[in-house]
Design a protein around this motif. Structure first.
Motif, mmCIF file in Angstrom:
data_model
loop_
_atom_site.group_PDB
_atom_site.id
_atom_site.type_symbol
_atom_site.label_atom_id
_atom_site.label_comp_id
_atom_site.label_asym_id
_atom_site.label_seq_id
_atom_site.Cartn_x
_atom_site.Cartn_y
_atom_site.Cartn_z
ATOM 1 N N GLU A 1 0.901 -1.178 -0.113
ATOM 2 C CA GLU A 1 -0.101 -0.052 0.022
ATOM 3 C C GLU A 1 0.935 1.177 -0.152
ATOM 4 O O GLU A 1 2.064 1.301 0.547
ATOM 5 C CB GLU A 1 -0.793 -0.060 1.367
ATOM 6 N N THR A 2 0.318 2.255 -0.506
ATOM 7 C CA THR A 2 1.187 3.582 -0.848
ATOM 8 C C THR A 2 1.223 4.055 0.792
ATOM 9 O O THR A 2 0.128 4.239 1.606
ATOM 10 C CB THR A 2 0.506 4.612 -1.504
ATOM 11 N N THR A 3 2.483 4.656 1.217
ATOM 12 C CA THR A 3 2.646 4.854 2.869
ATOM 13 C C THR A 3 3.142 6.171 2.601
ATOM 14 O O THR A 3 3.967 6.757 2.358
ATOM 15 C CB THR A 3 3.628 3.965 3.326
ATOM 16 N N GLN A 4 2.267 7.374 3.015
ATOM 17 C CA GLN A 4 2.642 8.772 3.314
ATOM 18 C C GLN A 4 3.260 9.066 4.550
ATOM 19 O O GLN A 4 2.865 8.674 5.680
ATOM 20 C CB GLN A 4 1.727 9.596 3.088
ATOM 21 N N VAL A 5 4.719 9.464 4.642
ATOM 22 C CA VAL A 5 5.406 9.940 5.807
ATOM 23 C C VAL A 5 4.763 11.110 6.268
ATOM 24 O O VAL A 5 4.541 11.230 7.511
ATOM 25 C CB VAL A 5 6.897 9.973 5.386
ATOM 26 N N ARG A 6 4.746 12.032 5.607
ATOM 27 C CA ARG A 6 4.220 13.239 5.942
ATOM 28 C C ARG A 6 3.649 14.134 4.772
ATOM 29 O O ARG A 6 4.034 13.781 3.549
ATOM 30 C CB ARG A 6 5.079 14.196 6.851
ATOM 31 N N GLN A 7 2.958 15.299 5.003
ATOM 32 C CA GLN A 7 2.600 16.172 3.878
ATOM 33 C C GLN A 7 3.650 17.528 4.026
ATOM 34 O O GLN A 7 3.725 18.073 5.310
ATOM 35 C CB GLN A 7 1.262 16.774 4.244
ATOM 36 N N VAL A 8 4.561 17.656 3.009
ATOM 37 C CA VAL A 8 5.439 18.642 3.392
ATOM 38 C C VAL A 8 5.079 19.999 2.757
ATOM 39 O O VAL A 8 5.317 21.015 3.335
ATOM 40 C CB VAL A 8 6.706 18.092 2.370
ATOM 41 N N LEU A 9 4.266 20.094 1.712
ATOM 42 C CA LEU A 9 3.923 21.293 0.757
ATOM 43 C C LEU A 9 2.500 21.177 0.572
ATOM 44 O O LEU A 9 1.895 20.279 0.623
ATOM 45 C CB LEU A 9 4.722 21.372 -0.409
ATOM 46 N N SER A 10 1.780 22.414 0.249
ATOM 47 C CA SER A 10 0.418 22.349 -0.082
ATOM 48 C C SER A 10 0.321 22.003 -1.610
ATOM 49 O O SER A 10 1.310 21.928 -2.332
ATOM 50 C CB SER A 10 -0.075 23.853 0.267
ATOM 51 N N GLU A 11 -0.758 21.514 -2.024
ATOM 52 C CA GLU A 11 -1.087 21.148 -3.316
ATOM 53 C C GLU A 11 -0.788 22.552 -4.312
ATOM 54 O O GLU A 11 -0.393 22.477 -5.315
ATOM 55 C CB GLU A 11 -2.688 20.682 -3.496
ATOM 56 N N ASP A 12 -1.298 23.756 -3.585
ATOM 57 C CA ASP A 12 -0.988 24.969 -4.533
ATOM 58 C C ASP A 12 0.427 25.246 -4.597
ATOM 59 O O ASP A 12 0.941 25.389 -5.820
ATOM 60 C CB ASP A 12 -1.750 26.161 -3.749
ATOM 61 N N THR A 13 1.318 25.022 -3.535
ATOM 62 C CA THR A 13 2.711 25.474 -3.958
ATOM 63 C C THR A 13 3.372 24.272 -4.786
ATOM 64 O O THR A 13 4.374 24.728 -5.699
ATOM 65 C CB THR A 13 3.390 25.401 -2.350
ATOM 66 N N SER A 14 3.052 23.066 -4.688
ATOM 67 C CA SER A 14 3.462 21.986 -5.466
ATOM 68 C C SER A 14 3.162 22.642 -7.059
ATOM 69 O O SER A 14 3.879 22.121 -7.842
ATOM 70 C CB SER A 14 2.957 20.613 -5.409
ATOM 71 N N ALA A 15 1.834 22.781 -7.320
ATOM 72 C CA ALA A 15 1.504 23.122 -8.596
ATOM 73 C C ALA A 15 2.549 24.457 -9.215
ATOM 74 O O ALA A 15 2.884 24.198 -10.269
ATOM 75 C CB ALA A 15 -0.083 23.365 -8.586
ATOM 76 N N LYS A 16 2.776 25.108 -8.407
ATOM 77 C CA LYS A 16 3.451 26.435 -8.645
ATOM 78 C C LYS A 16 4.735 25.761 -9.137
ATOM 79 O O LYS A 16 5.583 26.262 -10.198
ATOM 80 C CB LYS A 16 3.656 27.391 -7.761
ATOM 81 N N LEU A 17 5.400 24.958 -8.569
ATOM 82 C CA LEU A 17 6.802 24.244 -8.782
ATOM 83 C C LEU A 17 6.886 23.301 -9.740
ATOM 84 O O LEU A 17 7.793 23.536 -10.473
ATOM 85 C CB LEU A 17 7.340 23.584 -7.517
ATOM 86 N N ARG A 18 5.686 22.762 -10.042
ATOM 87 C CA ARG A 18 5.596 21.991 -11.299
ATOM 88 C C ARG A 18 5.801 23.031 -12.511
ATOM 89 O O ARG A 18 6.518 22.712 -13.407
ATOM 90 C CB ARG A 18 4.378 21.186 -11.527
ATOM 91 N N GLU A 19 5.053 24.282 -12.516
ATOM 92 C CA GLU A 19 5.056 24.998 -13.631
ATOM 93 C C GLU A 19 6.470 25.624 -13.817
ATOM 94 O O GLU A 19 7.048 25.710 -14.724
ATOM 95 C CB GLU A 19 4.126 26.293 -13.212
ATOM 96 N N ILE A 20 7.140 26.044 -12.600
ATOM 97 C CA ILE A 20 8.620 26.422 -12.784
ATOM 98 C C ILE A 20 9.552 25.437 -13.214
ATOM 99 O O ILE A 20 10.275 25.872 -14.167
ATOM 100 C CB ILE A 20 9.151 26.871 -11.339
#
Length: 220
Positions: free
Chosen positions: A142-161
């Motif tokens: 099963e997929t195991t998440q260790v923690r949430q580091v960034l928000s979805e919004d910030t991650s989307a901005k970084l993908r664009e960059i």
């Protein structure tokens, strides 16, 4: 981390004159003549040391190191393989643009993936499923998440960059017409050698708007 904390925004600009003086030491940008005034996206496209040092200084050492910890850069990943090596790092200024690190490839991929997948630091694994001779599933990871580091919004901005890095910046050799590819180049001195040799690398992912594949290429 700086975007997540609101220390910088996508509209900020950063000036690069070719070097910065930190703690009495002159640290050069990879472009000795300087990049001039840049947007945040352009600074990452240019892999600008001066801009990244300024961003780290705005965050401060405590916040910077906390995010490195949140990304798991001090730990092993816990991947289901024997012999995973340890990581190490040191000063704020040079760490801001990726120097002074000793990071295993699997840790690099794991941490980078959390930047682009919506901010989720996941535990990596090699075996997803084992089936018996009758086709029944005997084991499933099963997929195991260790923690949430960034928000979805910030991650989307970084993908664009990072897509812009491939389209317009130092990662342009990874561009392929018809595909949306993001990524980041890297050049690191070796901490334990005086040869002058470097490790050059590229971390690429696709599709840039919905990452499914990530690849790390590193050359000694």
């Amino acid at each position: 981390a700086a975007l997540e904390e609101g220390v910088i925004s996508m509209d900020d600009t950063f000036y690069c004159g070719g070097s910065s003086v930190i703690g009495g030491y002159t640290i050069h940008c990879q472009k000795r003549t300087g990049h001039g005034t840049q947007t945040l996206t352009q600074a990452v496209e240019n892999s600008c040391n001066c801009a990244l040092m300024e961003i780290a200084q705005r965050m401060g050492a405590e916040t910077f190191w906390q995010y490195l910890d949140d990304y798991g850069l001090f730990d092993k990943t816990g991947i289901d393989l024997a012999g995973e090596g340890t990581n190490g790092l040191s000063s704020l200024a040079t760490a801001s643009f990726g120097q002074t690190f000793k990071i295993t490839p699997i840790r690099m991929i794991t941490s980078f993936s959390s930047v682009i997948n919506g901010g989720h630091l996941l535990e990596p694994y090699t075996v997803e499923k084992i089936s018996g001779s009758d086709g029944d599933t005997m084991y499933y990871h099963e997929t195991t998440q260790v923690r949430q580091v960034l928000s979805e919004d910030t991650s989307a901005k970084l993908r664009e960059i990072l897509e812009s890095v491939v389209a317009n910046g130092t990662g342009k050799n990874a561009y392929m017409a018809g595909y949306r590819i993001g990524g980041k180049t890297g050049t690191s001195e070796k901490r334990d050698e005086d040869t002058g040799d470097v490790i050059v690398s590229f971390m690429g992912f696709a599709p840039a708007d919905d990452p499914q594949v990530v690849v790390l290429v590193a050359l000694d």
